[in-house]
Design a protein around this motif. Structure first.
Motif, PDB file in Angstrom:
ATOM      1  N   UNK A  62      64.077  84.745  92.040  1.00 30.28           N
ATOM      2  CA  UNK A  62      65.467  84.496  92.423  1.00 30.28           C
ATOM      3  C   UNK A  62      66.410  85.371  91.594  1.00 30.28           C
ATOM      4  N   UNK A  63      66.115  85.513  90.318  1.00 29.27           N
ATOM      5  CA  UNK A  63      66.947  86.349  89.442  1.00 29.27           C
ATOM      6  C   UNK A  63      66.861  87.825  89.817  1.00 29.27           C
ATOM      7  N   UNK A  64      65.830  88.184  90.583  1.00 25.11           N
ATOM      8  CA  UNK A  64      65.630  89.579  90.959  1.00 25.11           C
ATOM      9  C   UNK A  64      65.834  89.832  92.456  1.00 25.11           C
ATOM     10  N   UNK A  65      66.695  89.033  93.071  1.00 25.87           N
ATOM     11  CA  UNK A  65      67.125  89.357  94.429  1.00 25.87           C
ATOM     12  C   UNK A  65      66.782  88.376  95.528  1.00 25.87           C
ATOM     13  N   UNK A  66      65.841  87.464  95.305  1.00 27.00           N
ATOM     14  CA  UNK A  66      65.497  86.479  96.331  1.00 27.00           C
ATOM     15  C   UNK A  66      66.541  85.367  96.318  1.00 27.00           C
ATOM     16  N   UNK A  67      67.085  85.027  97.483  1.00 27.53           N
ATOM     17  CA  UNK A  67      68.086  83.967  97.528  1.00 27.53           C
ATOM     18  C   UNK A  67      67.425  82.605  97.351  1.00 27.53           C
ATOM     19  N   UNK A  68      68.181  81.634  96.867  1.00 25.62           N
ATOM     20  CA  UNK A  68      67.648  80.280  96.711  1.00 25.62           C
ATOM     21  C   UNK A  68      67.295  79.684  98.072  1.00 25.62           C
ATOM     22  N   UNK A 102      68.438  68.347 102.915  1.00 28.96           N
ATOM     23  CA  UNK A 102      67.493  68.060 103.988  1.00 28.96           C
ATOM     24  C   UNK A 102      66.657  69.259 104.396  1.00 28.96           C
ATOM     25  N   UNK A 103      67.196  70.472 104.209  1.00 28.62           N
ATOM     26  CA  UNK A 103      66.486  71.688 104.612  1.00 28.62           C
ATOM     27  C   UNK A 103      67.113  72.883 103.907  1.00 28.62           C
ATOM     28  N   UNK A 104      66.419  74.022 103.830  1.00 29.86           N
ATOM     29  CA  UNK A 104      66.985  75.219 103.205  1.00 29.86           C
ATOM     30  C   UNK A 104      68.296  75.627 103.863  1.00 29.86           C
ATOM     31  N   UNK A 105      69.284  75.972 103.048  1.00 28.32           N
ATOM     32  CA  UNK A 105      70.560  76.403 103.577  1.00 28.32           C
ATOM     33  C   UNK A 105      71.532  75.279 103.852  1.00 28.32           C
ATOM     34  N   UNK A 106      71.057  74.039 103.795  1.00 30.49           N
ATOM     35  CA  UNK A 106      71.921  72.890 104.013  1.00 30.49           C
ATOM     36  C   UNK A 106      72.518  72.435 102.686  1.00 30.49           C
ATOM     37  N   UNK A 107      73.817  72.140 102.701  1.00 32.23           N
ATOM     38  CA  UNK A 107      74.472  71.672 101.482  1.00 32.23           C
ATOM     39  C   UNK A 107      73.964  70.276 101.118  1.00 32.23           C
ATOM     40  N   UNK A 108      73.946  69.986  99.840  1.00 36.33           N
ATOM     41  CA  UNK A 108      73.531  68.667  99.404  1.00 36.33           C
ATOM     42  C   UNK A 108      74.560  67.619  99.808  1.00 36.33           C
ATOM     43  N   UNK A 109      74.083  66.491 100.280  1.00 38.35           N
ATOM     44  CA  UNK A 109      74.974  65.407 100.687  1.00 38.35           C
ATOM     45  C   UNK A 109      74.589  64.135  99.932  1.00 38.35           C
ATOM     46  N   UNK A 110      75.584  63.323  99.618  1.00 44.76           N
ATOM     47  CA  UNK A 110      75.304  62.021  99.022  1.00 44.76           C
ATOM     48  C   UNK A 110      74.834  61.096 100.133  1.00 44.76           C
ATOM     49  N   UNK A 115      62.995  77.923 101.566  1.00 42.28           N
ATOM     50  CA  UNK A 115      62.365  78.040 102.887  1.00 42.28           C
ATOM     51  C   UNK A 115      60.897  78.434 102.754  1.00 42.28           C
ATOM     52  N   UNK A 116      60.607  79.341 101.815  1.00 44.49           N
ATOM     53  CA  UNK A 116      59.224  79.778 101.612  1.00 44.49           C
ATOM     54  C   UNK A 116      58.345  78.624 101.149  1.00 44.49           C
ATOM     55  N   UNK A 117      58.942  77.685 100.450  1.00 49.52           N
ATOM     56  CA  UNK A 117      58.194  76.539  99.932  1.00 49.52           C
ATOM     57  C   UNK A 117      58.128  75.367 100.913  1.00 49.52           C
ATOM     58  N   UNK A 118      58.966  75.422 101.952  1.00 49.14           N
ATOM     59  CA  UNK A 118      59.059  74.270 102.861  1.00 49.14           C
ATOM     60  C   UNK A 118      58.972  74.661 104.337  1.00 49.14           C
ATOM     61  N   UNK A 119      60.106  75.004 104.939  1.00 47.89           N
ATOM     62  CA  UNK A 119      60.155  75.208 106.396  1.00 47.89           C
ATOM     63  C   UNK A 119      59.322  76.391 106.871  1.00 47.89           C
ATOM     64  N   UNK A 120      59.372  77.518 106.158  1.00 50.82           N
ATOM     65  CA  UNK A 120      58.557  78.673 106.553  1.00 50.82           C
ATOM     66  C   UNK A 120      57.076  78.346 106.470  1.00 50.82           C
ATOM     67  N   UNK A 121      56.698  77.685 105.384  1.00 53.39           N
ATOM     68  CA  UNK A 121      55.292  77.316 105.207  1.00 53.39           C
ATOM     69  C   UNK A 121      54.836  76.389 106.325  1.00 53.39           C
ATOM     70  N   UNK A 122      55.681  75.419 106.674  1.00 54.06           N
ATOM     71  CA  UNK A 122      55.333  74.489 107.751  1.00 54.06           C
ATOM     72  C   UNK A 122      55.174  75.207 109.081  1.00 54.06           C
ATOM     73  N   UNK A 173      55.911  67.845 111.720  1.00 56.94           N
ATOM     74  CA  UNK A 173      55.690  66.669 110.874  1.00 56.94           C
ATOM     75  C   UNK A 173      56.077  66.886 109.417  1.00 56.94           C
ATOM     76  N   UNK A 174      56.392  68.099 109.034  1.00 56.57           N
ATOM     77  CA  UNK A 174      56.657  68.366 107.614  1.00 56.57           C
ATOM     78  C   UNK A 174      57.600  69.553 107.455  1.00 56.57           C
ATOM     79  N   UNK A 175      58.104  69.725 106.218  1.00 54.84           N
ATOM     80  CA  UNK A 175      58.922  70.890 105.896  1.00 54.84           C
ATOM     81  C   UNK A 175      60.385  70.595 105.665  1.00 54.84           C
ATOM     82  N   UNK A 176      60.878  69.467 106.168  1.00 51.25           N
ATOM     83  CA  UNK A 176      62.281  69.103 105.988  1.00 51.25           C
ATOM     84  C   UNK A 176      62.397  67.582 105.902  1.00 51.25           C
ATOM     85  N   UNK A 177      63.575  67.112 105.522  1.00 52.46           N
ATOM     86  CA  UNK A 177      63.818  65.670 105.415  1.00 52.46           C
ATOM     87  C   UNK A 177      64.510  65.217 106.688  1.00 52.46           C
TER      88      UNK A 177
END
Length: 565
Positions: free
Chosen positions: A372-378, A49-57, A383-390, A398-402
């Motif tokens: 990510x391979x060079x130090x940026x966390x997933x 649903x958002x960065x840092x949140x574990x995936x849920x079924x 977050x850079x692609x979703x919540x931070x950008x929003x 209205x956007x950035x997370x589910x």
């Protein structure tokens, strides 16, 4: 007693009239231009649903382009089109700040006969704050589809121009049948791009001119306010430039300053400190040495989603001369520092997002994974692609997370998003679904004898879920030389008892099994595609019924046949 698949499953729906009532508008539309339905339920998917949140079924319910809920016990409306998400990973749609996607270049103005290079008009000098990116944007540009294909659902578009190009806008990468406009005036676009052969022609000249335009706008605004209330004042000269700059001076919108280098970053921040406007730094490429300056400024940050070309690194030879090796070492050090910058931005506690301006869409995920391979966390990458950008673009409500109530912008991938073999299979924008072809992770093998191959020949008891309930049947697979053949039995849709169809296109790729068969329903040939994973005599996957949706499909290899082998 088990129900036969065609009696209680999806084929029963076809015979009962579901086919005839929906075929007129339920055609598959991978372009996303037409909604098959206004209501969707993506069931049993792994949802982040958002960065840092574990995936849920969970199931994600969408209606009228909005997320209605995320959970395991949702009440699904009857009109909901079910999408089996068992093998899908769902993420919030990406957001691109300060993008050039879909932007066309405006025609350059002609210089007048009395042109003076030391004092050109604003338009000729590249000072056009009244221009709007909306007027330069075309949703039919191929770059729009290219960007959407890699997961972007919202973009902030910048007009093309000079030192003050105009106003940015925020749009959805959705259906051509919609305006897709979210925010018409989201920021003023500026850069240190000087005007060739006239003033301001240098970065220093641009800074001086920006201060002049800002100050004159502020002064004109103050005079205009007094002019309407105090008699005897000289009428202030109101120009398109000053009128268009008022929102910046009033602090209503930020200035999106293109600043790729450390020097340009310092210059933009210097202007911000001097004049007090809200600032978003965009297009950052070299910024490691000024992280403290950026953090102290409080400016929004949009990093260019690109990594340096590594051709020079790959071309280095071990038998080079010592002086060449020293040069190569410096090049390699510079390259490694560039790859690690995003991680250091995260470590410094500076929230940032990305911009794809000037970036090839095909290189985006490679760049992301390399960072990510060079130090940026997933977590920070997402977050850079979703919540931070929003948040930076001020659309986080209205956007950035589910979440319930937010725009239905989703990415559906075949694996966790940043995994090497992960592919984006569907992108939902504003409730419209765009389908994309995915490729096998490795070359398919029909022999089933490669590394990691599993046993599939035998009789399988299978079950399936559909809007009409659960159903079951028998699938028989035989090995024929290097290939596989087989049959599947079901209730004939015409009501004449049992029917059998041959299966075709049987492919076993490691543990991935797929096959197809056809059913004739009321004179219409319906192709059924089944795909999933085999594990120790069990099969779990999805059954796609022509153009009518996908449903869970599970099978168990008959143990008697296993014992006889």
């Amino acid at each position: 007693m088990k129900k036969n698949l065609l009696h209680a499953g999806v084929f029963c729906l076809l015979v009962a009239g579901w086919l005839s009532s929906t075929v007129a508008f339920a055609q598959s539309d991978p372009s996303g231009k037409k909604r098959i339905s206004d209501t969707y339920a993506i069931t049993n998917a792994t949802v982040f649903t958002a960065p840092g949140q574990a995936g849920i079924k969970a199931t994600v319910l969408i209606k009228d382009g909005l997320i209605q809920g995320v959970g395991t016990n949702l009440s699904l409306p009857k009109e909901a089109k079910l999408i089996a998400g068992d093998s899908l990973y769902i993420y919030p749609g990406f957001i691109d700040g300060a993008s050039d996607v879909g932007i066309t270049k405006p025609k350059d103005p002609e210089k007048p006969d009395n042109f003076v290079s030391s004092n050109p008009s604003d338009e000729i000098a590249g000072i056009t704050p009244w221009r709007s990116a909306v007027d330069q944007y075309s949703s039919k540009d191929s770059k729009v589809e290219d960007l959407r294909k890699v997961g972007f659902t919202i973009v902030q578009i910048m007009p093309d121009g000079g030192m003050i190009a105009g106003k940015a806008a925020i749009v959805l990468l959705g259906s051509d049948n919609s305006t897709n406009l979210l925010v018409e005036n989201s920021g003023l676009v500026a850069s240190f791009r000087g005007s060739r052969g006239m003033y301001p022609g240098t970065a220093v000249g641009v800074m001086a001119k920006f201060r002049e335009v800002y100050d004159n706008t502020k002064l004109t605004t103050q005079r205009s306010q007094k002019y309407t209330t105090v008699a005897g004042l000289k009428r202030p000269e109101i120009t398109p430039t000053y009128s268009a700059m008022e929102d910046v001076v009033a602090g209503k919108i930020p200035v999106l300053f293109s600043a790729s280098s450390e020097l340009e970053i310092r210059r933009a921040i210097s202007l911000q400190k001097d004049k007090g406007f809200k600032l978003i730094l965009t297009g950052l490429e070299e910024y490691e040495e000024v992280l403290d300056v950026i953090k102290a400024s409080g400016a929004g940050v949009l990093v260019k989603l690109e990594i340096p070309d590594d051709k020079a690194i790959k071309a280095q030879k071990d038998d080079a001369k010592d002086e060449v090796k020293e040069l190569n070492a410096r090049v390699k050090e510079s390259y490694d520092k560039a790859l690690a910058q995003a991680g250091k931005l995260e470590a410094a506690g500076i929230p940032f997002a990305f911009t794809t301006a000037g970036v090839k869409s095909g290189d985006i995920m490679k760049a992301m994974r390399t960072m990510i391979a060079n130090g940026l966390s997933e977590k920070a990458a997402l977050a850079a692609l979703t919540t931070n950008a929003a948040t930076i673009l001020e659309i986080n409500k209205i956007a950035g997370s589910i979440e319930k109530g937010k725009i239905a912008n989703l990415i559906m991938s075949t694996d966790s998003l940043f995994a090497e073999d992960s592919q984006i299979k569907h992108v939902m924008v504003d409730g419209f679904i765009f389908d994309y072809e995915t490729k096998a992770k490795k070359k398919a093998s029909k022999e089933g004898e490669g590394k990691g191959a599993v046993k599939i020949d035998g009789n399988w008891d299978y079950t399936s879920e559909s809007p009409a309930g659960s159903g079951s049947g028998v699938l028989s697979i035989q090995k024929d030389g290097s290939n596989y053949t087989g049959t599947i039995t079901y209730d004939d849709p015409s009501g004449s008892g049992k029917a059998t169809a041959p299966i075709s296109n049987v492919v076993l790729d490691g543990s991935a099994l797929s096959f197809s068969f056809e059913v004739n329903a009321n004179g219409m040939a319906i192709t059924v595609d089944v795909a999933g994973q085999v594990d120790a005599g069990s099969f779990e996957g999805t059954m796609t019924v022509g153009e009518f949706g996908s449903f869970p499909f599970e099978g168990t290899l008959n143990p008697t046949l296993i014992a006889n082998k």
